[in-house]
Design an enzyme around this catalytic site. Structure first.
Site, PDB file in Angstrom:
ATOM      1  N   CYS A   1      -8.208 -26.648  13.258  1.00 57.43           N
ATOM      2  CA  CYS A   1      -6.903 -26.147  12.820  1.00 57.43           C
ATOM      3  C   CYS A   1      -5.846 -26.566  13.845  1.00 57.43           C
ATOM      4  O   CYS A   1      -6.185 -26.992  14.958  1.00 57.43           O
ATOM      5  CB  CYS A   1      -6.942 -24.630  12.643  1.00 57.43           C
ATOM      6  SG  CYS A   1      -6.893 -23.699  14.191  1.00 57.43           S
TER       7      CYS A   1
ATOM      8  N   ASP B   1      -3.779   7.037  -3.748  1.00 58.72           N
ATOM      9  CA  ASP B   1      -5.150   7.506  -3.959  1.00 58.72           C
ATOM     10  C   ASP B   1      -5.686   8.176  -2.703  1.00 58.72           C
ATOM     11  O   ASP B   1      -5.093   8.076  -1.631  1.00 58.72           O
ATOM     12  CB  ASP B   1      -6.050   6.326  -4.339  1.00 58.72           C
ATOM     13  CG  ASP B   1      -6.032   5.235  -3.269  1.00 58.72           C
ATOM     14  OD1 ASP B   1      -4.945   4.654  -3.043  1.00 58.72           O
ATOM     15  OD2 ASP B   1      -7.073   4.971  -2.648  1.00 58.72           O
TER      16      ASP B   1
ATOM     17  N   ASP C   1       0.869  -1.169   0.000  1.00 57.79           N
ATOM     18  CA  ASP C   1       0.000   0.000   0.000  1.00 57.79           C
ATOM     19  C   ASP C   1       0.911   1.225   0.000  1.00 57.79           C
ATOM     20  O   ASP C   1       2.096   1.141   0.322  1.00 57.79           O
ATOM     21  CB  ASP C   1      -0.913  -0.025   1.227  1.00 57.79           C
ATOM     22  CG  ASP C   1      -2.053   0.968   1.133  1.00 57.79           C
ATOM     23  OD1 ASP C   1      -2.176   1.613   0.080  1.00 57.79           O
ATOM     24  OD2 ASP C   1      -2.806   1.094   2.107  1.00 57.79           O
TER      25      ASP C   1
ATOM     26  N   CYS D   1     -13.393 -26.001  15.815  1.00 51.90           N
ATOM     27  CA  CYS D   1     -12.474 -25.889  14.679  1.00 51.90           C
ATOM     28  C   CYS D   1     -11.417 -26.967  14.828  1.00 51.90           C
ATOM     29  O   CYS D   1     -11.143 -27.430  15.940  1.00 51.90           O
ATOM     30  CB  CYS D   1     -11.843 -24.488  14.671  1.00 51.90           C
ATOM     31  SG  CYS D   1     -10.486 -24.277  13.499  1.00 51.90           S
TER      32      CYS D   1
ATOM     33  N   ALA E   1     -11.844   2.099   0.035  1.00 49.09           N
ATOM     34  CA  ALA E   1     -12.683   2.851   0.972  1.00 49.09           C
ATOM     35  C   ALA E   1     -13.999   2.148   1.303  1.00 49.09           C
ATOM     36  O   ALA E   1     -15.045   2.784   1.406  1.00 49.09           O
ATOM     37  CB  ALA E   1     -12.944   4.254   0.437  1.00 49.09           C
TER      38      ALA E   1
ATOM     39  N   CYS F   1      -6.377 -25.071  17.357  1.00 49.86           N
ATOM     40  CA  CYS F   1      -7.571 -25.531  18.080  1.00 49.86           C
ATOM     41  C   CYS F   1      -7.479 -26.996  18.485  1.00 49.86           C
ATOM     42  O   CYS F   1      -8.172 -27.432  19.407  1.00 49.86           O
ATOM     43  CB  CYS F   1      -8.817 -25.279  17.227  1.00 49.86           C
ATOM     44  SG  CYS F   1      -9.131 -23.513  16.963  1.00 49.86           S
TER      45      CYS F   1
END
Length: 652
Positions: free
Chosen positions: A282, A123, A88, A280, A194, A285
């Site tokens: 994963c 921007d 960015d 979960c 935005a 977890c």
């Protein structure tokens, strides 16, 4: 360079090539802090999941220590990540603090200097719901900066690709204007900016409108990045509307607040600590219980929560990719959008744009159409059917109802008398279903529960409009019975077989032309011995020979042309209908049955939809080959990389 490998809805699994590195989209770009000491999850763990990350060039530029390392060793060495790095430009800081100490061209030069793969213009992220005058002025400045950035890149032959961010606040005409101007500047990737404040306020419907109004003007051959969208509950709908890239700081930010991401919302660790196990599987977890995690010191707890959040984020992306491959992305969207009322509202808003979405939705899919709720009645598959129903021309139309106990396909479970009248069954999902083509996708490749009354009456207006438009052709039961008796009598010398009539209606529905009675009488219809369904349509040629005209594909019952079928389409349809026109340079490759690549397409039927059967011709409309288009009409005109048509066979 970007190409589509699989697709469903407006979503696509794509291959994006950046500086010799390949990214499969859709994907998520974890936001990584350029200072490793401030990064919640180690870059080594992120690298196992991510093929691309996003970081902030403005932070690097304003930190002397980081800037020195980046300028001397490059951003990949600074962060310790060999894959694609996107940066960015400081727009986020501009939106938070109101001003920054860098110029638009300066930040582009810096991103190039430190070896960024994809840089971003500086921007102005205009907040939602500002006064129109402010939105117009800030968009004007964003476009000015965009022009400067592109000019600098082109003049100095920079290696980095550029993001051209779409702005315009919540004014849809300004979003369209922004997208149109950015397209003219030919950026490499188009972020939609935005939208974070809208998502923070659960104003998902506005986000969806911004996506779709931007997509209307953006090029189809470039990826679209939904800037700041990092919650997995939003991914399925956003992908279905054509977003390819996402970035997530949410995995870390939510973890700092003790928040636990799921694909359907956010949970608080405090509310989970009494559970024996996490909901979960994963690695985090599985390793820890909620109580163990809750008792950890904050830094370690935050790190592990962030890891879970990252795992669940990528898991949802992978689930979406599988849904695209299986052709059931809409079903996943409908499941996800019932996780929150505001998300359901956003889905309903998206379906207001269903005619635009239909242009990109494939005409056939691996999976059946599953009804997920009232919103399903507005899906592209149903909109397309209603439009294509108008293609079937008949002077005699009979509309009837059928018992709810009779299963689809109706034609195989009823005993309607044969005739050339167009018999239409009133159907809760599709409005009207021609009995003669009801095996064609998705008319019988669908399933739904018994509908409520308000759902059943949804198609009443469509049926009445159809009747009004065809009032001179509609028969009542008495005239229909009389017509049937006459048609089947020995006195009728012009009778055409019911199978030939069925094929004629399929041709009209799929391709938009019809055969005359003499041509129909010549057709030879072959049925499957196992299923008794039509499998091949042949025509007699010289002597006693026969040639295949069409094969009916078993999974969707679409008419797949053989060589004689391709010739028939070429003969019956005027240029450029159902045609893809290719450069003379590759004529011989097409004749040899090789796939047609996008960069060699010079014209086409602009109304083509993905996965339609097409013929391939040269500029003189000479028939070269036939096959399946992988792109729609707009995409065929814009893509310059990857396959455009999968060729079945060519004409030597």
């Amino acid at each position: 360079m970007f190409e589509i490998k699989h697709r469903d809805a407006m979503g696509r699994i794509g291959k994006l090539k950046i500086n010799g590195k390949i990214i499969e989209t859709p994907t998520i770009m974890p936001v990584v802090h350029p200072n490793p000491k401030k990064q919640t999850v180690s870059i080594e763990k992120i690298e196992k999941l991510a093929s691309v990350i996003i970081t902030n060039s403005y932070i690097i530029n304003t930190n002397p220590e980081l800037k020195k390392i980046a300028e001397e060793k490059g951003i990949h060495n600074l962060i310790g990540f060999d894959k694609v790095i996107v940066t960015d430009s400081g727009s986020f800081q501009l939106s938070v603090y109101g001003e920054i100490t860098v110029e638009p061209e300066e930040i582009i030069e810096f991103q190039e200097k430190i070896g960024v793969d994809v840089g971003t213009i500086l921007d102005i992220p205009t907040a939602p719901y500002v006064q129109r005058e402010q939105a117009e002025e800030e968009l004007k400045e964003t476009l000015r900066r965009a022009e400067l950035s592109v000019k600098l890149r082109d003049e100095k032959n920079y290696k980095l690709l550029l993001n051209g961010t779409i702005q315009g606040s919540t004014y849809m005409d300004l979003r369209q204007e922004s997208a149109k101007k950015m397209k003219e500047l030919d950026f490499d990737i188009y972020p939609i900016g935005a939208v974070v404040p809208l998502m923070e306020n659960y104003d998902y419907a506005q986000v969806i409108e911004i996506i779709l109004n931007s997509k209307k003007e953006l090029p189809t051959n470039k990826p679209v990045h939904l800037f700041g969208c990092g919650h997995p509950m939003m991914f399925a709908l956003s992908v279905a509307l054509g977003c390819d890239l996402f970035d997530s700081a949410a995995y870390a930010l939510y973890a700092k607040d003790g928040r636990y991401l799921t694909e359907s919302g956010t949970l608080h660790l405090e509310d989970l600590k009494d559970l024996e196990k996490f909901p979960c599987s994963c690695p985090v977890c599985i390793e820890y219980t909620p109580k163990e995690l809750a008792k950890m010191e904050k830094r370690k707890r935050t790190e592990l929560l962030a890891e879970h959040n990252l795992y669940i984020t990528f898991e949802e992306i992978n689930r979406i990719k599988q849904a695209i491959k299986d052709g059931n992305l809409w079903e996943l969207v409908e499941e996800r959008c019932r996780a929150h009322p505001k998300l359901l509202e956003a889905y309903r808003k998206a379906l207001e744009y269903n005619e635009f979405i239909e242009e990109f939705d494939p005409i056939t899919k691996k999976s059946a159409f599953f009804y997920g709720g009232y919103e399903s009645l507005y899906r592209p598959e149903i909109i397309r059917h209603k439009k294509r129903l108008e293609r079937i021309k008949s002077d005699n139309i009979y509309i009837t109802t059928i018992s709810n106990d009779i299963n689809r396909p109706y034609s195989e479970n009823t005993n309607m008398m044969d005739s050339d009248a167009l018999v239409l069954i009133k159907d809760d999902l599709f409005g009207l279903v021609p009995l003669s083509i009801d095996t064609v996708y998705p008319l019988s490749q669908c399933d739904n529960p018994k509908l409520y009354c308000y759902e059943k009456i949804h198609n009443n207006e469509f049926v009445e409009e159809f009747k009004q438009n065809n009032k001179d052709k509609i028969m009542d039961i008495t005239s229909y019975n009389y017509y049937i008796n006459h048609y089947t009598s020995n006195a009728n010398k012009n009778k055409v077989g019911s199978d030939a009539i069925r094929i004629n209606n399929m041709i009209q529905y799929q391709y938009g032309f019809k055969l005359n009675d003499e041509e129909l009488k010549k057709l030879i219809i072959k049925r499957s011995k196992k299923t008794n369904r039509i499998r091949n349509v042949l025509i007699p040629t010289d002597g006693n020979n026969k040639e295949v005209l069409f094969t009916l594909r078993s999974n969707d019952n679409l008419l797949i042309p053989a060589k004689e079928g391709a010739k028939l389409i070429h003969e019956k349809l005027p240029f450029p209908k159902y045609r893809v026109v290719i450069d003379s340079e590759v004529e011989e490759f097409a004749r040899d049955g090789k796939s047609v690549f996008s960069k060699f397409v010079i014209n086409c039927d602009k109304e083509l939809r993905p996965y339609e059967e097409v013929i391939i011709v040269n500029e003189n409309d000479e028939l070269l080959a036939y096959g399946t288009t992988l792109l729609n009409g707009k995409e065929l005109g814009e893509f310059n990389y990857g396959a455009a048509v999968s060729v079945r066979s060519g004409f030597k």
